[in-house]
Scaffold this active site. Structure first.
Site, PDB file in Angstrom:
ATOM      1  N   CYS A 113      61.726  10.258  69.210  1.00 41.71           N
ATOM      2  CA  CYS A 113      60.557  10.462  70.073  1.00 41.71           C
ATOM      3  C   CYS A 113      60.911  10.495  71.565  1.00 41.71           C
ATOM      4  O   CYS A 113      60.148  11.016  72.374  1.00 41.71           O
ATOM      5  CB  CYS A 113      59.508   9.379  69.819  1.00 41.71           C
ATOM      6  SG  CYS A 113      58.900   9.417  68.128  1.00 41.71           S
ATOM      7  N   HIS A 250      54.683   9.586  75.932  1.00 43.14           N
ATOM      8  CA  HIS A 250      54.814   9.919  74.518  1.00 43.14           C
ATOM      9  C   HIS A 250      53.532   9.478  73.814  1.00 43.14           C
ATOM     10  O   HIS A 250      53.009   8.403  74.077  1.00 43.14           O
ATOM     11  CB  HIS A 250      56.029   9.200  73.933  1.00 43.14           C
ATOM     12  CG  HIS A 250      56.107   9.290  72.439  1.00 43.14           C
ATOM     13  ND1 HIS A 250      55.984  10.485  71.781  1.00 43.14           N
ATOM     14  CD2 HIS A 250      56.279   8.345  71.483  1.00 43.14           C
ATOM     15  CE1 HIS A 250      56.079  10.258  70.475  1.00 43.14           C
ATOM     16  NE2 HIS A 250      56.259   8.973  70.272  1.00 43.14           N
ATOM     17  N   ASN A 280      51.232  12.075  66.537  1.00 33.59           N
ATOM     18  CA  ASN A 280      52.560  11.835  67.122  1.00 33.59           C
ATOM     19  C   ASN A 280      53.477  12.993  66.723  1.00 33.59           C
ATOM     20  O   ASN A 280      53.800  13.148  65.552  1.00 33.59           O
ATOM     21  CB  ASN A 280      53.092  10.494  66.592  1.00 33.59           C
ATOM     22  CG  ASN A 280      54.453  10.130  67.162  1.00 33.59           C
ATOM     23  OD1 ASN A 280      55.140  10.959  67.757  1.00 33.59           O
ATOM     24  ND2 ASN A 280      54.856   8.885  66.954  1.00 33.59           N
TER      25      ASN A 280
HETATM   26  O1  UT7 Z   1      56.742   7.304  67.989  1.00 30.60           O
HETATM   27  C1  UT7 Z   1      57.613   6.243  67.859  1.00 30.60           C
HETATM   28  C2  UT7 Z   1      56.997   4.970  68.134  1.00 30.60           C
HETATM   29  N1  UT7 Z   1      55.997   4.640  67.154  1.00 30.60           N
HETATM   30  C3  UT7 Z   1      55.052   3.822  67.477  1.00 30.60           C
HETATM   31  O2  UT7 Z   1      54.994   3.449  68.600  1.00 30.60           O
HETATM   32  C4  UT7 Z   1      54.108   3.342  66.417  1.00 30.60           C
HETATM   33  C5  UT7 Z   1      53.838   1.902  66.639  1.00 30.60           C
HETATM   34  N2  UT7 Z   1      52.971   1.257  65.686  1.00 30.60           N
HETATM   35  C6  UT7 Z   1      51.650   1.570  65.554  1.00 30.60           C
HETATM   36  O3  UT7 Z   1      51.153   2.475  66.195  1.00 30.60           O
HETATM   37  C7  UT7 Z   1      50.803   0.711  64.649  1.00 30.60           C
HETATM   38  O4  UT7 Z   1      51.536  -0.431  64.259  1.00 30.60           O
HETATM   39  C8  UT7 Z   1      50.315   1.440  63.368  1.00 30.60           C
HETATM   40  C9  UT7 Z   1      49.276   2.476  63.757  1.00 30.60           C
HETATM   41  C10 UT7 Z   1      51.474   2.105  62.678  1.00 30.60           C
HETATM   42  C11 UT7 Z   1      49.643   0.451  62.415  1.00 30.60           C
HETATM   43  O5  UT7 Z   1      48.566  -0.213  63.056  1.00 30.60           O
HETATM   44  P1  UT7 Z   1      48.463  -1.803  62.959  1.00 30.60           P
HETATM   45  O6  UT7 Z   1      47.233  -2.190  63.637  1.00 30.60           O
HETATM   46  O7  UT7 Z   1      49.748  -2.381  63.463  1.00 30.60           O
HETATM   47  O8  UT7 Z   1      48.251  -2.026  61.403  1.00 30.60           O
HETATM   48  P2  UT7 Z   1      49.155  -2.784  60.326  1.00 30.60           P
HETATM   49  O9  UT7 Z   1      50.387  -1.991  60.056  1.00 30.60           O
HETATM   50  O10 UT7 Z   1      49.308  -4.204  60.758  1.00 30.60           O
HETATM   51  O11 UT7 Z   1      48.227  -2.722  59.063  1.00 30.60           O
HETATM   52  C12 UT7 Z   1      46.957  -3.392  59.008  1.00 30.60           C
HETATM   53  C13 UT7 Z   1      46.322  -3.129  57.671  1.00 30.60           C
HETATM   54  C14 UT7 Z   1      47.256  -3.420  56.500  1.00 30.60           C
HETATM   55  O12 UT7 Z   1      46.456  -3.963  55.452  1.00 30.60           O
HETATM   56  P3  UT7 Z   1      46.424  -5.544  55.178  1.00 30.60           P
HETATM   57  O13 UT7 Z   1      47.848  -5.925  54.881  1.00 30.60           O
HETATM   58  O14 UT7 Z   1      45.922  -6.150  56.459  1.00 30.60           O
HETATM   59  O15 UT7 Z   1      45.492  -5.667  54.031  1.00 30.60           O
HETATM   60  C15 UT7 Z   1      47.741  -2.067  56.067  1.00 30.60           C
HETATM   61  O16 UT7 Z   1      48.109  -2.004  54.712  1.00 30.60           O
HETATM   62  O17 UT7 Z   1      45.974  -1.735  57.551  1.00 30.60           O
HETATM   63  C16 UT7 Z   1      46.532  -1.215  56.324  1.00 30.60           C
HETATM   64  N3  UT7 Z   1      46.842   0.201  56.547  1.00 30.60           N
HETATM   65  C17 UT7 Z   1      45.938   1.181  56.387  1.00 30.60           C
HETATM   66  N4  UT7 Z   1      44.644   1.160  56.005  1.00 30.60           N
HETATM   67  C18 UT7 Z   1      43.986   2.341  55.963  1.00 30.60           C
HETATM   68  C19 UT7 Z   1      48.026   0.746  56.954  1.00 30.60           C
HETATM   69  N5  UT7 Z   1      47.895   2.069  57.059  1.00 30.60           N
HETATM   70  C20 UT7 Z   1      46.602   2.367  56.719  1.00 30.60           C
HETATM   71  C21 UT7 Z   1      45.870   3.564  56.645  1.00 30.60           C
HETATM   72  N6  UT7 Z   1      44.583   3.506  56.283  1.00 30.60           N
HETATM   73  N7  UT7 Z   1      46.403   4.769  56.971  1.00 30.60           N
END
Ligand code: UT7
Length: 323
Positions: A113, A250, A280
Site C-alpha cells: 500500500c 492512503h 482500499n
Molecule cells: O492498507 C493497508 C493497511 N490496512 C489497514 O490499515 C486496515 C486496518 N484495519 C482495519 O481497517 C480494521 O481493523 C478492519 C476494518 C479490518 C476491521 O475492523 P475492526 O473494527 O477492527 O473489527 P474486528 O476485526 O475487531 O472485528 C469485529 C467483529 C468480529 O466479530 P466478533 O469477534 O466481535 O464477534 C469480526 O468477526 O466484526 C466481525 N467482522 C465482520 N462482521 C461483518 C469482521 N469482518 C466482518 C464483516 N462483516 N465483513
C-alpha cells in the site's frame, strides 16, 4: 537545484462495481457493518480480461495527456504494484511497450500500500541525480485477484484501480517555495510482516496465495506510523502541519483517516477521502485520491500537498509536494 515537478495526473477505475449489498450476498456481512467500520460503500473490480497492466496503461495515458508530455520523452517508468500481471517480466515493461517507449528504463516496485510513495521517492531521486528527466510514476492493482472471497474480514475491504503522475525535471531555488517534490520519507519494519501478507509466492508455495490480515493490529500501527510519516516530512523542510493545504492519504479505512486527522489537529476539509467509492486499492489508492483532489479543485498550482501511506511489511512513508 533540480526539482521533480508534477506535470500531470491520470486515473483509471474498472467499470464493474460491487456495492456493499453485493458483498452481503457473497459473505456474512452487511452494508451497516462495512460502512460503520470502514466507510467503504463500493469498490471497482477488474473485468476477467483486464490485467494490472491494462489499468496502468489507461491511467498513464491520461497522465501523459494531462501533462502534455509525449510518451516518447519518458525515460523512466516506476510502477508500484503487489499484483503484477506475471511474476516476470515487470508489468512496467508491458506498459513501456504499450506506450511505444523505446528508451530509458522500466521496473516494478513492491511496497504494497505504500508503493506509490516509494515509487515517487525513487523517481524523484533518479531525477535529482540527473539520471532521468521525464518519469511516469504509476500505482496499479488488481487486489480482487488475491482476495479470499470467503473471508469477510478482508474481501469487503479492497478494490482494483490505477493512478499515475508524470514527474519532470525542473529548476528550483532549493527552498520551500519551489514547485515539485520538496521531500520524501520512507520507512519499513519487517518485524511486522506477519500482520499483513499473502500466503503464497513463487519461492515459497509456487502459488499466488491470498491476502491475510490481522486487521485491529494493523489499525493500531497505521495511525501511529502515518502520524510519524506526516510530522517527519513537514518538519524536515522547516514547515508545520498547518502549512499543508491538502492531505492525500492512503485510503484503507475512514476511521484511520479520522483518527490521524484528530491526533494531528488536521481539519477534515483538508483531507481527500475516496475510500467510500474505491475501497482500499493498495498502491493505486494515493494517486487515485490525488486525481480526485485535482478534479475537485482542492489541489491547484502552488498547493502544498502531503501524500502518505502505510501497508504490508510494514512499510510507510510520505512525500511533500508543491503543485
Ligand atoms: O492498507 C493497508 C493497511 N490496512 C489497514 O490499515 C486496515 C486496518 N484495519 C482495519 O481497517 C480494521 O481493523 C478492519 C476494518 C479490518 C476491521 O475492523 P475492526 O473494527 O477492527 O473489527 P474486528 O476485526 O475487531 O472485528 C469485529 C467483529 C468480529 O466479530 P466478533 O469477534 O466481535 O464477534 C469480526 O468477526 O466484526 C466481525 N467482522 C465482520 N462482521 C461483518 C469482521 N469482518 C466482518 C464483516 N462483516 N465483513
Amino acid at each position: 537545484m533540480i526539482r521533480s515537478i508534477v506535470k500531470g495526473v491520470g486515473a483509471y477505475l474498472p467499470e464493474k462495481i460491487l456495492t456493499n449489498e453485493d458483498m452481503a450476498r457473497l459473505v456474512d456481512t452487511s452494508d451497516e457493518w462495512i460502512v460503520t467500520r470502514t466507510g467503504i460503500r463500493q469498490r471497482h473490480i477488474a473485468a476477467d480480461d483486464e490485467m494490472t497492466s491494462d489499468l496502468a496503461i489507461a491511467a498513464a495515458k491520461q497522465a501523459l495527456e494531462n501533462a502534455d508530455v509525449d510518451a516518447k520523452d519518458i525515460d523512466l517508468i516506476v510502477l508500484a504494484t503487489a499484483t503484477p500481471d506475471q511474476t516476470f517480466p515487470a508489468t512496467a515493461a508491458t506498459v513501456q511497450s504499450a506506450l511505444g517507449i523505446k528508451q530509458g528504463a522500466a521496473f516494478d516496485l513492491q511496497a504494497v500500500c505504500s508503493g506509490f510513495i516509494y515509487a515517487t521517492a525513487t523517481a524523484d531521486n533518479f531525477i535529482k541525480a540527473g539520471q532521468s528527466k521525464n518519469c511516469l510514476v504509476i500505482g496499479a492493482e488488481t487486489f480482487s485477484r488475491i482476495l479470499d472471497w470467503e473471508d469477510r474480514g478482508t474481501c469487503v475491504l479492497f478494490g482494483d484501480g490505477a493512478g499515475a503522475i508524470v514527474l519532470q525535471a525542473g529548476e528550483g531555488t532549493g527552498d520551500n517555495s519551489d514547485r515539485g517534490v520538496l521531500t520524501s520519507y520512507l520507512r519499513s519494519d519487517g518485524d511486522y510482516r506477519d500482520l499483513l501478507y499473502v500466503d503464497g509466492g513463487p519461492s515459497s508455495t509456487q502459488t499466488v496465495g491470498h491476502l491475510r490480515m490481522e486487521g485491529p493490529e494493523v489499525f493500531k500501527h497505521a495511525v501511529r506510523n502515518i502520524a510519524d510519516a506526516i510530522t517527519t516530512a513537514v518538519e524536515s523542510v522547516g514547515l508545520t502541519i498547518a502549512d499543508v493545504d491538502c492531505f492525500v492519504p492512503h485510503q484503507a479505512n475512514l476511521r484511520i483517516l479520522q483518527a490521524t486527522a484528530k491526533r494531528l489537529s488536521i481539519p477534515d476539509e483538508k483531507v481527500i477521502t475516496t475510500v467510500a467509492s474505491h475501497g482500499n486499492t493498495s498502491a493505486a489508492s494515493v494517486p487515485l485520491a490525488l486525481y480526485e483532489g485535482v478534479q475537485r479543485g482542492d489541489i491547484h498550482d502552488g498547493s502544498l500537498i502531503l501524500l502518505e501511506a502505510m501497508g504490508g511489511g510494514f512499510t510507510w512513508g510520505s512525500a511533500l509536494i508543491r503543485w
